[in-house]
Scaffold this motif. Structure first.
Motif, PDB file in Angstrom:
ATOM      1  N   SER A  83      41.316  47.506  37.559  1.00  0.00           N
ATOM      2  CA  SER A  83      42.125  46.301  37.769  1.00  0.00           C
ATOM      3  C   SER A  83      43.531  46.345  37.399  1.00  0.00           C
ATOM      4  O   SER A  83      44.364  45.584  37.476  1.00  0.00           O
ATOM      5  CB  SER A  83      41.452  45.163  37.409  1.00  0.00           C
ATOM      6  N   TYR A  86      46.440  46.440  39.612  1.00  0.00           N
ATOM      7  CA  TYR A  86      46.433  45.326  40.476  1.00  0.00           C
ATOM      8  C   TYR A  86      47.338  44.497  39.323  1.00  0.00           C
ATOM      9  O   TYR A  86      48.174  43.648  40.027  1.00  0.00           O
ATOM     10  CB  TYR A  86      45.135  44.751  40.857  1.00  0.00           C
ATOM     11  N   ILE A  91      49.679  49.251  41.907  1.00  0.00           N
ATOM     12  CA  ILE A  91      48.697  49.493  43.066  1.00  0.00           C
ATOM     13  C   ILE A  91      49.638  49.814  44.042  1.00  0.00           C
ATOM     14  O   ILE A  91      49.502  50.719  45.036  1.00  0.00           O
ATOM     15  CB  ILE A  91      47.648  48.595  43.335  1.00  0.00           C
ATOM     16  N   ALA A 170      36.975  46.687  42.290  1.00  0.00           N
ATOM     17  CA  ALA A 170      37.905  46.903  43.633  1.00  0.00           C
ATOM     18  C   ALA A 170      37.738  45.928  44.621  1.00  0.00           C
ATOM     19  O   ALA A 170      38.631  45.764  45.206  1.00  0.00           O
ATOM     20  CB  ALA A 170      37.050  48.254  44.078  1.00  0.00           C
ATOM     21  N   ARG A 173      39.521  42.587  42.517  1.00  0.00           N
ATOM     22  CA  ARG A 173      40.981  43.051  42.066  1.00  0.00           C
ATOM     23  C   ARG A 173      41.443  42.393  40.551  1.00  0.00           C
ATOM     24  O   ARG A 173      42.343  43.002  40.005  1.00  0.00           O
ATOM     25  CB  ARG A 173      42.110  42.611  43.311  1.00  0.00           C
ATOM     26  N   LEU A 251      39.379  47.374  49.893  1.00  0.00           N
ATOM     27  CA  LEU A 251      40.694  48.364  49.994  1.00  0.00           C
ATOM     28  C   LEU A 251      41.222  48.867  51.074  1.00  0.00           C
ATOM     29  O   LEU A 251      42.533  48.627  51.283  1.00  0.00           O
ATOM     30  CB  LEU A 251      40.462  49.446  48.891  1.00  0.00           C
TER      31      LEU A 251
END
Length: 257
Positions: A83, A86, A91, A170, A173, A251
């Motif tokens: 994370s 993010y 990302i 994932a 996030r 994702l």
């Protein structure tokens, strides 16, 4: 970008972030220190234990008493590995460099899992040997039946905890949201479900409850768990696969944010 290059890139990311290094260090220190403390206390209080507790005394499990708190540091590590990109917006750059999202996630998880496994093994063996030294005459030897399996399994358990957290991160996030779900789940919800009669049969199939079975050497009185140590770790591995599969699917089908 080739998988080898992605792996080197992910390794650079992990070791360059101070928070991930600190969380792994904390996992080692907390697990070993608390296990040593409980082992020393158990040794001093052994003579005062009820006969029933002495008959089911498991010195290997006692040395892993710090694993409950140590796994929380592994959860933080797993969440941060995924994370952080993010929360910083990196990302977008990462996915632009590695548009194959399956390759991107696989390499990130592979590098972090290998590191978590190495740290988990060091932690597990250190906690065991120090704990047994402090248990005195009540200690177990690494060559005793089931002990090496339990110690080796302790390292695998810590790796799987980190991988499960990566899968959840994932999917969600957000580091705050991921930790806000995982911390209470493992620290409170799982323990409650596993210790209440009405929900015990459900609770023992949760990832931590099932995985922890690998570290048990001496059977508990009245234990009717329908699976053994390796099957328990297998149940935990299925949870990990489900979490990572969910992370990959989300994702793959959503924009980088």
């Amino acid at each position: 970008m080739a998988a080898g290059q992605v792996i080197r890139s992910e390794w650079t990311k992990i070791r360059s972030v101070a928070s991930t290094v600190w969380t792994l260090s904390l996992a080692v220190v907390v697990t070993v220190a608390l296990g040593a403390l409980i082992s020393a206390l158990s040794n001093s209080q052994y003579a005062n234990m009820p006969v029933r507790e002495r008959l089911s005394f498991d010195p290997t499990v006692v040395s892993f008493a710090g694993m409950t708190l140590g796994q929380l540091a592994m959860i933080v590590f797993g969440v941060l590995v995924v994370s952080n990109e993010y929360s910083t917006g990196m990302i977008r750059v990462s996915l632009a460099a590695v548009p194959q999202r399956g390759t991107f996630l696989f390499c990130k998880v592979a590098v972090a899992a290998a590191l978590a496994l190495a740290v988990g093994m060091v932690t597990s063996f250190a906690a065991f040997f120090l704990g047994q030294a402090l248990l005195g005459s009540h200690r177990a030897a690494i060559g005793d039946p089931g002990v090496l399996r339990a110690v080796f399994g302790g390292g695998l358990y810590m790796m799987l905890i980190a991988m499960f957290s990566m899968g959840v991160a994932a999917m969600l996030r957000s580091p705050m949201l991921s930790l806000g779900i995982l911390m209470p789940f493992f620290f409170l919800v799982s323990n409650i479900l596993g210790n209440v009669d009405a929900t015990r049969k459900i609770g023992r199939f949760l990832p931590d409850q099932a995985g922890r079975r690998i570290m048990q050497v001496v059977p508990r009185p009245g234990d009717d768990t329908p699976y053994g140590p390796w099957a328990g770790l297998g149940i935990m591995a299925l949870w990990v696969l489900a979490a990572l599969a969910g992370g990959y699917l989300l994702l793959r089908h959503r924009d980088a944010q």
